[in-house]
Write a protein that holds these residues in place. Structure first.
Motif, PDB file in Angstrom:
ATOM      1  N   ALA A 102      34.175 -47.792 -14.110  1.00 49.71           N
ATOM      2  CA  ALA A 102      33.313 -46.246 -14.083  1.00 49.71           C
ATOM      3  C   ALA A 102      33.991 -45.914 -12.504  1.00 49.71           C
ATOM      4  O   ALA A 102      33.774 -46.031 -11.476  1.00 49.71           O
ATOM      5  CB  ALA A 102      32.373 -46.751 -14.175  1.00 49.71           C
ATOM      6  N   VAL A 103      35.062 -44.843 -12.469  1.00 49.28           N
ATOM      7  CA  VAL A 103      36.096 -44.440 -11.829  1.00 49.28           C
ATOM      8  C   VAL A 103      36.106 -43.213 -12.154  1.00 49.28           C
ATOM      9  O   VAL A 103      36.055 -42.809 -12.622  1.00 49.28           O
ATOM     10  CB  VAL A 103      37.385 -45.345 -10.957  1.00 49.28           C
ATOM     11  CG1 VAL A 103      36.730 -46.579 -10.436  1.00 49.28           C
ATOM     12  CG2 VAL A 103      38.188 -44.865 -11.735  1.00 49.28           C
ATOM     13  N   ASN A 104      36.404 -42.422 -10.489  1.00 42.75           N
ATOM     14  CA  ASN A 104      36.648 -40.902 -10.262  1.00 42.75           C
ATOM     15  C   ASN A 104      37.851 -40.469  -9.335  1.00 42.75           C
ATOM     16  O   ASN A 104      37.908 -41.584  -9.035  1.00 42.75           O
ATOM     17  CB  ASN A 104      35.354 -39.921 -10.276  1.00 42.75           C
ATOM     18  CG  ASN A 104      34.737 -40.799  -8.405  1.00 42.75           C
ATOM     19  OD1 ASN A 104      35.095 -41.351  -7.603  1.00 42.75           O
ATOM     20  ND2 ASN A 104      33.656 -40.137  -8.635  1.00 42.75           N
ATOM     21  N   GLU A 105      38.123 -39.596  -9.223  1.00 42.96           N
ATOM     22  CA  GLU A 105      39.437 -39.507  -7.858  1.00 42.96           C
ATOM     23  C   GLU A 105      38.752 -39.857  -6.783  1.00 42.96           C
ATOM     24  O   GLU A 105      39.578 -40.128  -6.107  1.00 42.96           O
ATOM     25  CB  GLU A 105      39.214 -37.575  -7.947  1.00 42.96           C
ATOM     26  CG  GLU A 105      39.471 -36.951  -9.181  1.00 42.96           C
ATOM     27  CD  GLU A 105      38.753 -36.910 -10.322  1.00 42.96           C
ATOM     28  OE1 GLU A 105      37.791 -37.022  -9.994  1.00 42.96           O
ATOM     29  OE2 GLU A 105      38.872 -36.384 -11.477  1.00 42.96           O
ATOM     30  N   GLU A 106      38.258 -40.200  -6.489  1.00 44.73           N
ATOM     31  CA  GLU A 106      37.768 -40.545  -5.075  1.00 44.73           C
ATOM     32  C   GLU A 106      37.930 -42.405  -4.956  1.00 44.73           C
ATOM     33  O   GLU A 106      36.892 -42.632  -3.597  1.00 44.73           O
ATOM     34  CB  GLU A 106      36.118 -40.550  -4.368  1.00 44.73           C
ATOM     35  CG  GLU A 106      36.459 -39.099  -4.161  1.00 44.73           C
ATOM     36  CD  GLU A 106      35.016 -37.662  -5.032  1.00 44.73           C
ATOM     37  OE1 GLU A 106      33.972 -38.760  -5.900  1.00 44.73           O
ATOM     38  OE2 GLU A 106      36.030 -37.317  -5.848  1.00 44.73           O
ATOM     39  N   SER A 107      37.652 -42.809  -6.217  1.00 42.48           N
ATOM     40  CA  SER A 107      37.916 -43.554  -6.633  1.00 42.48           C
ATOM     41  C   SER A 107      38.981 -45.048  -6.034  1.00 42.48           C
ATOM     42  O   SER A 107      39.189 -45.692  -6.154  1.00 42.48           O
ATOM     43  CB  SER A 107      37.007 -44.974  -7.812  1.00 42.48           C
ATOM     44  OG  SER A 107      36.236 -43.874  -7.643  1.00 42.48           O
TER      45      SER A 107
END
Length: 145
Positions: A102-107
């Motif tokens: 479960a990742v986003n741009e900051e990951s």
């Protein structure tokens, strides 16, 4: 040492030898952990299935890293299943280690750290021998440092 990956390894998101016998059971089970924990929105599981239809999310054909869209991620996390026996994932590829991201741009850094762990042969061997979520977390943190 601060590690982005260390921040997202949580024992409540780690399953050791869960009673899953199919890819869908693994996907449903891990997404359920993430949803109940408040890490992802309800649309996350559908994202995962859509992404899996497009092609396999496999590393070296042996480890699965299913993931959904960043817009359905509330806070980054990784749900992990260490399966007792490999299950068919894609064509002739069977997997026994599943890391649902479960990742986003900051990951980005977190994902790179995870890929580095996969390159370490000790990591895979130790994970397969782990008996508890605490073991899994300990192995990951030990090899990160």
């Amino acid at each position: 040492i601060h590690s982005p990956l260390a921040d997202v390894i949580r024992e409540e998101l780690i399953l050791v030898e869960p009673d899953y016998s199919s890819k869908n059971e693994v996907l449903d089970g891990l997404a359920d952990l993430l949803t109940k924990g408040g890490y992802v929105k309800d649309g996350f599981l559908l994202d995962i299935y859509k992404r899996e239809i497009m092609g396999p999310t496999l590393i070296e054909g042996k480890y699965a890293i299913p993931h959904g869209n960043p817009e359905n991620v509330i806070k980054p996390a990784i749900a992990i299943a260490i399966l007792k026996d490999p299950i068919d994932w894609w064509e002739k590829n069977a997997v026994d280690l599943v890391f649902m991201l479960a990742v986003n741009e900051e990951s980005k850094e977190m994902v790179l750290e995870l890929y580095d762990l996969f390159k370490n042969p000790d990591f895979i061997a130790k994970l397969r021998n782990s008996k508890t979520p605490a073991d899994v977390k300990g192995i990951m943190l030990e090899l990160l440092l």
